[in-house]
Design a protein around this motif. Structure first.
Motif, mmCIF file in Angstrom:
data_model
loop_
_atom_site.group_PDB
_atom_site.id
_atom_site.type_symbol
_atom_site.label_atom_id
_atom_site.label_comp_id
_atom_site.label_asym_id
_atom_site.label_seq_id
_atom_site.Cartn_x
_atom_site.Cartn_y
_atom_site.Cartn_z
ATOM 1 N N PRO A 150 0.909 -1.205 0.023
ATOM 2 C CA PRO A 150 -0.044 0.024 0.033
ATOM 3 C C PRO A 150 0.827 1.280 -0.123
ATOM 4 O O PRO A 150 0.685 2.159 0.854
ATOM 5 C CB PRO A 150 -0.787 -0.126 1.385
ATOM 6 N N ASN A 151 1.614 1.374 -0.932
ATOM 7 C CA ASN A 151 2.405 2.689 -1.188
ATOM 8 C C ASN A 151 1.878 3.342 -2.185
ATOM 9 O O ASN A 151 0.666 2.633 -3.018
ATOM 10 C CB ASN A 151 3.769 2.203 -1.445
ATOM 11 N N MET A 152 2.637 4.207 -2.775
ATOM 12 C CA MET A 152 1.851 5.179 -3.978
ATOM 13 C C MET A 152 1.842 4.270 -5.221
ATOM 14 O O MET A 152 0.738 4.286 -5.832
ATOM 15 C CB MET A 152 3.031 6.149 -4.226
ATOM 16 N N GLN A 153 2.866 3.430 -5.427
ATOM 17 C CA GLN A 153 2.889 2.650 -6.664
ATOM 18 C C GLN A 153 1.381 1.507 -6.579
ATOM 19 O O GLN A 153 0.528 1.307 -7.269
ATOM 20 C CB GLN A 153 3.844 1.882 -6.935
ATOM 21 N N GLY A 154 1.374 0.929 -5.518
ATOM 22 C CA GLY A 154 0.253 -0.037 -5.056
ATOM 23 C C GLY A 154 -0.981 0.602 -4.986
ATOM 24 O O GLY A 154 -2.057 0.137 -5.555
ATOM 25 N N LEU A 155 -1.222 1.746 -4.489
ATOM 26 C CA LEU A 155 -2.441 2.515 -4.374
ATOM 27 C C LEU A 155 -3.050 2.881 -5.732
ATOM 28 O O LEU A 155 -4.261 2.780 -6.016
ATOM 29 C CB LEU A 155 -2.526 3.430 -3.301
ATOM 30 N N ARG A 156 -2.071 3.565 -6.480
ATOM 31 C CA ARG A 156 -2.416 4.088 -7.815
ATOM 32 C C ARG A 156 -2.835 2.603 -8.671
ATOM 33 O O ARG A 156 -3.791 2.740 -9.525
ATOM 34 C CB ARG A 156 -1.712 4.723 -8.597
ATOM 35 N N ALA A 157 -2.466 1.664 -8.338
ATOM 36 C CA ALA A 157 -2.566 0.418 -9.369
ATOM 37 C C ALA A 157 -4.053 -0.143 -8.745
ATOM 38 O O ALA A 157 -4.817 -0.524 -9.611
ATOM 39 C CB ALA A 157 -1.541 -0.629 -9.016
ATOM 40 N N THR A 158 -4.319 0.139 -7.379
ATOM 41 C CA THR A 158 -5.625 -0.427 -6.995
ATOM 42 C C THR A 158 -6.497 0.354 -7.757
ATOM 43 O O THR A 158 -7.669 -0.342 -8.195
ATOM 44 C CB THR A 158 -5.532 -0.272 -5.589
ATOM 45 N N GLY A 159 -6.598 1.585 -7.878
ATOM 46 C CA GLY A 159 -7.502 2.407 -8.524
ATOM 47 C C GLY A 159 -7.468 2.151 -10.142
ATOM 48 O O GLY A 159 -8.640 1.991 -10.626
ATOM 49 N N TYR A 160 -6.407 1.758 -10.783
ATOM 50 C CA TYR A 160 -6.387 1.415 -11.987
ATOM 51 C C TYR A 160 -7.283 -0.029 -12.238
ATOM 52 O O TYR A 160 -8.030 -0.164 -13.169
ATOM 53 C CB TYR A 160 -4.905 1.014 -12.440
ATOM 54 N N ALA A 161 -7.105 -0.994 -11.365
ATOM 55 C CA ALA A 161 -7.804 -2.171 -11.238
ATOM 56 C C ALA A 161 -9.497 -1.972 -10.889
ATOM 57 O O ALA A 161 -10.182 -2.746 -11.628
ATOM 58 C CB ALA A 161 -7.187 -3.136 -10.431
ATOM 59 N N ALA A 162 -9.655 -1.188 -10.242
ATOM 60 C CA ALA A 162 -10.972 -0.639 -9.815
ATOM 61 C C ALA A 162 -11.703 -0.362 -10.855
ATOM 62 O O ALA A 162 -12.727 -0.605 -11.276
ATOM 63 C CB ALA A 162 -11.061 0.063 -8.661
ATOM 64 N N ALA A 163 -11.017 0.488 -11.394
ATOM 65 C CA ALA A 163 -11.680 1.359 -12.817
ATOM 66 C C ALA A 163 -12.046 0.294 -13.917
ATOM 67 O O ALA A 163 -13.130 0.430 -14.565
ATOM 68 C CB ALA A 163 -10.965 2.340 -13.422
#
Length: 337
Positions: A194-207
């Motif tokens: 849950p760092n910057m890379q992981g959190l933005r990837a989470t948003g990518y996957a959620a979309a």
């Protein structure tokens, strides 16, 4: 009540099993101390509650008028622009900002907190990247501190964060709604921490999930965050024959490198490939084409950080430490349809 004895540099030296000169070298940031010895001296300083006499004199006389801002890199445009916004706000209250670099390392981040009083800062703003939350919770410091960054942190500190997940979801959702189906993510880490890379990837996957579009892991290129890294990531996709019709770059700096690589490959933006960055740097509107980007709430971040640190400096204990998430918003420009 018996007055507590003042801890001296000699006390720290005896406790750590080193010379007084070694302690002096550590306190003054001189490079000629081994890592293990340095760690031992820092542990002794924390354990004994040692303060440099000069700092103590300044603190008795009043504030120094200086706030420290400790960030991973001085070269990264996002931090330079954050520093400018913070400087404007703190100067209005008679305070100046001094920046220092942690190198995104545990040691650098621990030093920033442990030495914040020794460096005569009235308060410290620390961008947390690598430090373990457990170590932070055990730090023996009474200095006013505001943390920024994505890591989960102890509740004893004020913590101001940007909405990485929500911002990425907006960006990728826009690309999907405008017809893109194969969106390259440059710099992210699917299933990452849950760092910057992981959190933005989470948003990518959620979309993608919300749009009913499967994520292709081949479209996720992990990289660092220089322009060259963005350029190399696009070249890697093209050289491997992996097709894509959009790019979500985890920072604007990476997006700039990606735009250069797309131009060199004679791919038109946005007709052939749409591009969205993250950070909405001041340079984004001036690129050709102008860069669509996620604005993480620059002014709101600066306002929240300033307010929380000033509250601590003013001794306002009515409201305890807070965790604040600043909303992000998507700014559409010339790199999207």
């Amino acid at each position: 009540m018996k007055k507590a004895a003042v801890v001296t540099m000699a006390d720290v030296a005896r406790f750590a099993g080193v010379s007084t000169m070694t302690v002096s070298n550590v306190v003054n940031g001189r490079p000629r101390v081994g890592a293990a010895t340095r760690e031992r001296v820092l542990a002794a300083i924390t354990e004994l509650g040692y303060q440099v006499n000069l700092a103590a004199r300044h603190l008795r006389a009043g504030r120094t008028g200086v706030v420290g801002l400790a960030v991973p890199e001085l070269e990264r445009p996002y931090f330079a622009q954050l520093a400018g916004r913070l400087a404007d706000r703190f100067e209005a209250h008679g305070l100046r900002i001094v920046m220092e670099r942690t190198g995104a390392s545990r040691e650098g981040e621990l030093d920033a907190v442990a030495f914040s009083r020794l460096r005569m800062y009235d308060g410290l703003i620390l961008s947390v990247v690598d430090i373990d939350p457990g170590e932070l919770s055990r730090l023996n410091t009474d200095a006013p501190v505001v943390m920024i960054g994505e890591r989960a942190l102890p509740s004893r500190f004020d913590h101001v964060m940007m909405d990485n997940v929500g911002g990425a979801r907006q960006a990728v959702g826009q690309l999907l709604s405008s017809g893109s189906r194969r969106i390259a993510m440059i710099g992210g880490e699917l299933s990452g921490p849950p760092n910057m890379q992981g959190l933005r990837a989470t948003g990518y996957a959620a979309a993608h999930e919300e749009a009913g579009v499967a994520v292709d892991p081949l479209l996720n290129v992990r990289c660092n965050f220089r322009m060259q890294d963005g350029y190399d990531a696009i070249r890697s996709l093209l050289d491997r024959g992996i097709s894509f019709d959009a790019v979500f770059a985890l920072t604007d700096v990476v997006a700039i490198g990606a735009l250069r690589a797309l131009a060199d490959a004679e791919l038109r933006v946005p007709a052939d490939v749409q591009v969205i960055g993250f950070d909405d740097l001041d340079e984004a509107p001036f690129l050709v084409p102008s860069l669509s980007s996620v604005n993480p709430g620059h002014d709101e971040m600066a306002e929240a950080i300033t307010a929380r640190l000033l509250a601590q400096l003013g001794g306002d204990e009515a409201v305890g430490p807070q965790e604040l998430i600043v909303p992000a918003r998507l700014v559409l420009r010339g790199t999207t349809r």
